[in-house]
Design an enzyme around this catalytic site. Structure first.
Site, short mmCIF file in Angstrom:
data_model
loop_
_atom_site.label_atom_id
_atom_site.label_comp_id
_atom_site.label_asym_id
_atom_site.label_seq_id
_atom_site.Cartn_x
_atom_site.Cartn_y
_atom_site.Cartn_z
N GLY A 14 0.82 -1.21 0.00
CA GLY A 14 0.00 0.00 0.00
C GLY A 14 0.85 1.26 0.00
O GLY A 14 2.08 1.19 -0.04
N GLN A 15 0.17 2.41 0.07
CA GLN A 15 0.96 3.64 -0.03
C GLN A 15 1.83 3.91 1.19
O GLN A 15 2.95 4.38 1.04
CB GLN A 15 0.17 4.89 -0.36
CG GLN A 15 -1.26 5.07 -0.17
CD GLN A 15 -1.54 6.57 -0.04
OE1 GLN A 15 -0.87 7.40 -0.64
NE2 GLN A 15 -2.53 6.91 0.76
N VAL A 131 -1.43 0.90 12.87
CA VAL A 131 -1.60 2.14 12.11
C VAL A 131 -2.96 2.14 11.40
O VAL A 131 -3.64 3.15 11.31
CB VAL A 131 -0.46 2.30 11.07
CG1 VAL A 131 -0.68 3.51 10.17
CG2 VAL A 131 0.88 2.42 11.79
N ASP A 161 -0.05 12.62 14.72
CA ASP A 161 -0.77 13.74 15.32
C ASP A 161 0.18 14.59 16.17
O ASP A 161 0.11 15.82 16.17
CB ASP A 161 -1.94 13.21 16.15
CG ASP A 161 -2.74 12.18 15.36
OD1 ASP A 161 -3.17 12.53 14.25
OD2 ASP A 161 -2.86 11.03 15.81
N HIS A 189 -7.06 8.39 17.80
CA HIS A 189 -6.54 8.94 16.53
C HIS A 189 -7.74 9.23 15.65
O HIS A 189 -8.13 8.41 14.80
CB HIS A 189 -5.58 7.96 15.86
CG HIS A 189 -5.25 8.36 14.45
ND1 HIS A 189 -4.53 9.48 14.16
CD2 HIS A 189 -5.63 7.84 13.26
CE1 HIS A 189 -4.46 9.62 12.85
NE2 HIS A 189 -5.12 8.64 12.28
P1 NAX Z 1 -3.60 1.63 1.04
O1 NAX Z 1 -5.02 1.32 0.69
O2 NAX Z 1 -2.72 2.33 0.07
O3 NAX Z 1 -2.86 0.28 1.43
C1 NAX Z 1 -3.39 -0.65 2.31
C2 NAX Z 1 -2.80 -2.00 1.95
O4 NAX Z 1 -3.19 -2.90 2.94
C3 NAX Z 1 -3.30 -2.53 0.60
O5 NAX Z 1 -2.18 -2.88 -0.19
C4 NAX Z 1 -4.14 -3.74 0.99
O6 NAX Z 1 -4.07 -4.77 0.04
C5 NAX Z 1 -3.47 -4.13 2.32
N1 NAX Z 1 -4.32 -4.91 3.23
C6 NAX Z 1 -5.64 -4.77 3.46
N2 NAX Z 1 -6.04 -5.70 4.32
C7 NAX Z 1 -4.95 -6.43 4.65
C8 NAX Z 1 -4.73 -7.54 5.50
N3 NAX Z 1 -5.74 -8.13 6.17
N4 NAX Z 1 -3.48 -8.03 5.61
C9 NAX Z 1 -2.47 -7.47 4.93
N5 NAX Z 1 -2.61 -6.43 4.10
C10 NAX Z 1 -3.84 -5.92 3.98
O7 NAX Z 1 -3.70 2.39 2.44
P2 NAX Z 1 -2.58 3.28 3.16
O8 NAX Z 1 -2.67 4.65 2.67
O9 NAX Z 1 -1.28 2.57 3.10
O10 NAX Z 1 -3.16 3.30 4.65
C11 NAX Z 1 -3.19 2.14 5.46
C12 NAX Z 1 -3.99 2.40 6.73
O11 NAX Z 1 -3.39 3.41 7.50
C13 NAX Z 1 -5.44 2.86 6.47
O12 NAX Z 1 -6.30 2.15 7.38
C14 NAX Z 1 -5.39 4.31 6.86
O13 NAX Z 1 -6.66 4.79 7.29
C15 NAX Z 1 -4.39 4.28 8.00
N6 NAX Z 1 -3.77 5.55 8.40
C16 NAX Z 1 -3.48 5.71 9.71
C17 NAX Z 1 -2.85 6.83 10.19
C18 NAX Z 1 -2.52 6.98 11.64
O14 NAX Z 1 -1.97 8.03 12.00
N7 NAX Z 1 -2.79 6.02 12.51
C19 NAX Z 1 -2.52 7.95 9.27
C20 NAX Z 1 -2.43 7.55 7.84
C21 NAX Z 1 -3.48 6.57 7.40
O15 NAX Z 1 -4.68 7.26 7.15
#
Ligand code: NAX
Length: 331
Positions: A14-15, A131, A161, A189
């Site tokens: 993911g990103q 995260v 944050d 968060h």
């Molecule tokens: P992306 O959608 O770019 O990437 C997520 C990746 O996780 C995808 O490649 C997907 O295939 C994979 N994935 C999904 N379910 C999975 C599982 N059960 N096992 C392994 N891999 C799995 O999201 P991204 O921008 O990388 O964000 C990831 C998470 O971070 C999201 O839930 C987002 O809301 C959260 N965040 C949390 C933050 C924080 O401060 N705690 C801030 C940034 C972000 O918003």
């Protein structure tokens, strides 16, 4: 040079994963003397696993001296095997028209399975950082599955944050961000989080004295920090990724740096009036690394004024409501 440390990362393709893995492999997370093995976990989906292969090829092409191995898998039992750090980044994004409660339930299931797998196969000294959103509640769910690992090994990230709050204070006071100290995040968060500005210092002086603008601190400052994620989505069309990865590097780096004081979300045990069984952001101090790397003590001695107490009550209420939504998933 010590033995390689195994670091598991979910959502590796993911990103955030793309911004994170290279920083871990370069030594920025565990330091320049600690070799690492990256155990990268994705979903069982051809596109995701193919993308992960591409990321692994790029990691190889960096020729990082500290990167001693890679595991690419869609099986959590393989991915978390013997891992000392489990970074739970992967989660489902909120889809169009999806309610927060649906997101909680959908993502909750992921963290039930991952919590169980970590408890079964990860290293004896394993520590978990969540995260994937809603991070605090997902962390609570994963921790509730653990029979072997103590609950304090499960933390959720509020460091982004904290970093955002420090940057906003520095900008307002026209100082370098390094001059801002002791700004900590309390609670969830989410936009209800509370950046406790009254305890923060700028060049050793209390922030309210330096800024001298209470209405800004209580209003615009708290709002900007709480809604920064949404502002980034509005501007970039995508959620924060590099800054989130950077915050995760900081979270773990601070946990392996004895004496470091920083915000993480932990089981509250009733500190600051939080429900004892929710995971809430608060300041902690990293303790000695002798027993298990990553040990910390929550700092529970800050006093809160009426404004702060109101903010803490609001973020606690949200955490308690989230817990009620996922109560069937708690082990
Ligand atoms: P992306 O959608 O770019 O990437 C997520 C990746 O996780 C995808 O490649 C997907 O295939 C994979 N994935 C999904 N379910 C999975 C599982 N059960 N096992 C392994 N891999 C799995 O999201 P991204 O921008 O990388 O964000 C990831 C998470 O971070 C999201 O839930 C987002 O809301 C959260 N965040 C949390 C933050 C924080 O401060 N705690 C801030 C940034 C972000 O918003």
């Amino acid at each position: 040079m010590q033995a390689p440390v195994r670091i598991a990362v979910t959502g590796a393709a993911g990103q955030i994963g793309y911004a994170l893995l290279f920083r871990i492999a370069s030594g920025q997370m565990l330091g320049p003397d600690t070799p690492v093995i990256l155990q990268m976990i994705e979903i069982p989906n051809e596109k995701a696993m193919k993308a992960l292969e591409g990321v692994a090829m790029e990691l190889e092409d960096c020729a990082f001296p500290l990167l001693r191995g890679m595991v690419l898998t869609d099986d959590p039992n393989k991915g978390f095997k013997d891992a000392s750090w489990c970074c739970l980044v992967g989660a489902k994004p909120r889809g169009p028209g999806m309610e927060r409660a649906d997101l909680l339930k959908d993502n909750g299931k992921i963290f039930v399975g991952q919590g169980k797998a970590i408890d079964t196969v990860a290293a004896q000294d394993a520590r978990v950082v969540v995260v994937g959103n809603p991070a605090n509640t997902n962390c609570m769910i994963a921790a509730s599955q653990a029979k072997r690992l103590p609950k304090e090994r499960f933390t959720a990230m509020v460091r982004l944050d904290q970093n955002r709050a420090a940057a906003q204070l520095a900008k307002k006071a026209a100082v370098d961000v390094k001059d801002v100290k002791d700004i900590f995040i309390y609670g969830n968060h989410s936009p209800t989080m509370f950046p406790a500005f009254a305890h923060a210092k700028i060049n050793g002086k209390p922030v309210p004295e330096v800024i001298g603008h209470h209405a800004w601190l209580q209003g615009e400052f708290c709002e900007t920090v709480g809604k920064r994620g949404a502002a980034i989505i509005a501007a970039r069309g995508l959620s924060s990724a590099a800054s989130a990865a950077n915050a995760l590097v900081d979270h773990v780096h601070s946990l392996v740096t004895p004496g470091s004081v920083h915000s993480i979300a932990v089981k509250s045990n009733g500190a600051y009036g939080f429900d004892p069984n929710v995971w809430a952001g608060m300041p902690v101090k990293t303790t000695s690394l002798k027993d298990t790397p990553g040990g910390y003590e929550p700092i529970t001695s800050y006093t809160m004024d009426d404004f702060a107490k109101g903010k803490l009550a609001a973020t606690n209420k949200e955490l308690v409501e989230e817990r009620a939504t996922v109560k069937d998933m708690l082990g």
